[in-house]
Write an enzyme that holds these catalytic residues in place. Structure first.
Site, short mmCIF file in Angstrom:
data_model
loop_
_atom_site.label_atom_id
_atom_site.label_comp_id
_atom_site.label_asym_id
_atom_site.label_seq_id
_atom_site.Cartn_x
_atom_site.Cartn_y
_atom_site.Cartn_z
N ARG A 1 -19.34 27.51 -10.93
CA ARG A 1 -19.62 27.73 -9.58
C ARG A 1 -18.72 28.68 -9.17
NH1 ARG A 1 -24.19 26.16 -9.66
NH2 ARG A 1 -25.21 24.38 -8.06
N GLU B 1 -22.55 34.34 -2.92
CA GLU B 1 -23.62 35.07 -3.51
C GLU B 1 -24.71 35.11 -2.50
OE1 GLU B 1 -24.69 32.22 -6.63
OE2 GLU B 1 -22.83 32.48 -7.66
N HIS C 1 -26.34 34.91 -11.34
CA HIS C 1 -26.59 33.44 -11.32
C HIS C 1 -27.77 32.91 -12.06
CE1 HIS C 1 -25.46 29.39 -9.10
NE2 HIS C 1 -25.90 29.23 -10.28
#
Length: 315
Positions: free
Chosen positions: A234, A263, A281
């Site tokens: 993360r 993000e 991601h």
């Protein structure tokens, strides 16, 4: 069945995933936790399970909207958006989708290492632009095999990464809460000690408040000018400002990143760097694994609604 026991929450669900859930159980849909309060009270009173996908905070106030709620089934191994403590206080089970995505995430971590060290993005551009024919060979890059690698968090995914890199003849070091049974890998009790000892620092921690900023500015500086950060966990697990400072100044050699603090609107400083490999991601982003994740999420929901034990409980 007249009642609607399932709420599908998250605009990140694709049509196939939503169809799978709604075909299995009568359901309603909301795009995110913020829209839960707008649902009809009668509908909310019948909801027993919530299929959740996304990163918007899901806390106790939202849980209290559903008096019969018994399980929140998260799509993904990371469940830091869900207030698990609040769920436990309300006797609500939380589940995630571990194991089925470990291979894909570990594969991407190794790919980021190789792509960064071997300057593969620049190499592609060198060929595609015609510069190879016009200018000749690129500068030499850096060897990955035989490197010293530190894994921050030797859980399911961290172990898969370490196993792959052991096959690359790498020397494996790791940091975790306690020493684990390994094939002779070196344990470090803190992340600064780990960073001091390695060339590549691979972050494989779970997200959430407990790991926020775990990889500190001091740890980043301890890597030194040949150090490379790889993050597939993360964005919150590392001091992102310190990472950017180190990348811009040359205090470390580079980074391979699949996750970021904000993000998808990542810090524009990343976009100006030549020593990074950036991914959107997509660690678990294969057709096979995303299907397996969706099926495991549904298996947890069905288990609860059928009165059976949860398949992959978190709490």
């Amino acid at each position: 069945m007249s009642e609607t026991p399932l709420l599908i929450c998250g605009d990140a669900f694709n049509p196939e995933e939503r169809d799978r859930l709604s075909s299995a159980w009568p359901s309603a849909f909301v795009s995110g936790p913020a829209g839960m309060a707008d649902l009809d009270l009668g509908l909310r009173s019948g909801i027993k399970a919530i299929a959740f996908k996304g990163h918007k905070p899901f806390g106790g106030d939202e849980m209290d909207l559903f008096p019969r709620l018994g399980v929140i089934a998260n799509y993904g191994v990371g469940y830091d958006a869900i207030d698990v403590a609040a769920a436990s206080t309300r006797s609500i089970g939380v589940t995630n989708t571990p194991d089925v995505l470990s291979d894909d995430v570990a594969d991407l971590a190794v790919a980021l290492m190789v792509a960064q060290a071997r300057t593969m993005i620049r190499g592609h551009a060198h060929v595609a632009s015609g510069r190879w024919a016009q200018e000749g060979e690129m500068p030499l890059s850096r060897k990955v095999s035989g490197s010293t690698v530190g894994i921050v968090g030797l859980g399911r995914i961290g172990r898969e990464i370490a196993d792959r890199l052991a096959a690359f003849k790498c020397e494996i070091h790791y940091n975790s809460r306690s020493e684990k049974e390994t094939p002779g890998w070196t344990w470090h009790g803190d992340v600064v000690s780990l960073a001091t000892a390695v060339d590549f620092l691979v972050i494989a921690l779970v997200g959430g408040p407990a790991t926020k900023g775990y990889v500190t500015r001091e740890a980043i500086q301890a890597l030194g000018p040949r150090g490379v950060v790889i993050n597939i966990s993360r964005g919150s697990t590392i001091d992102e400002g310190a990472l950017l400072d180190a990348l811009e100044s040359g205090a470390i050699a580079g980074a391979g990143l699949d996750v970021y603090e904000n993000e998808p609107n990542i810090d524009p400083r990343f976009l100006k760097l030549a020593n990074v490999v950036l991914q959107p991601h997509q660690g678990s982003g294969t057709v096979e694994t995303r299907r397996a994740m969706a099926e495991l999420q549904l298996a947890n929901i069905s288990a609860f609604l059928e009165g059976k034990p949860l398949v992959t409980p978190v709490n």
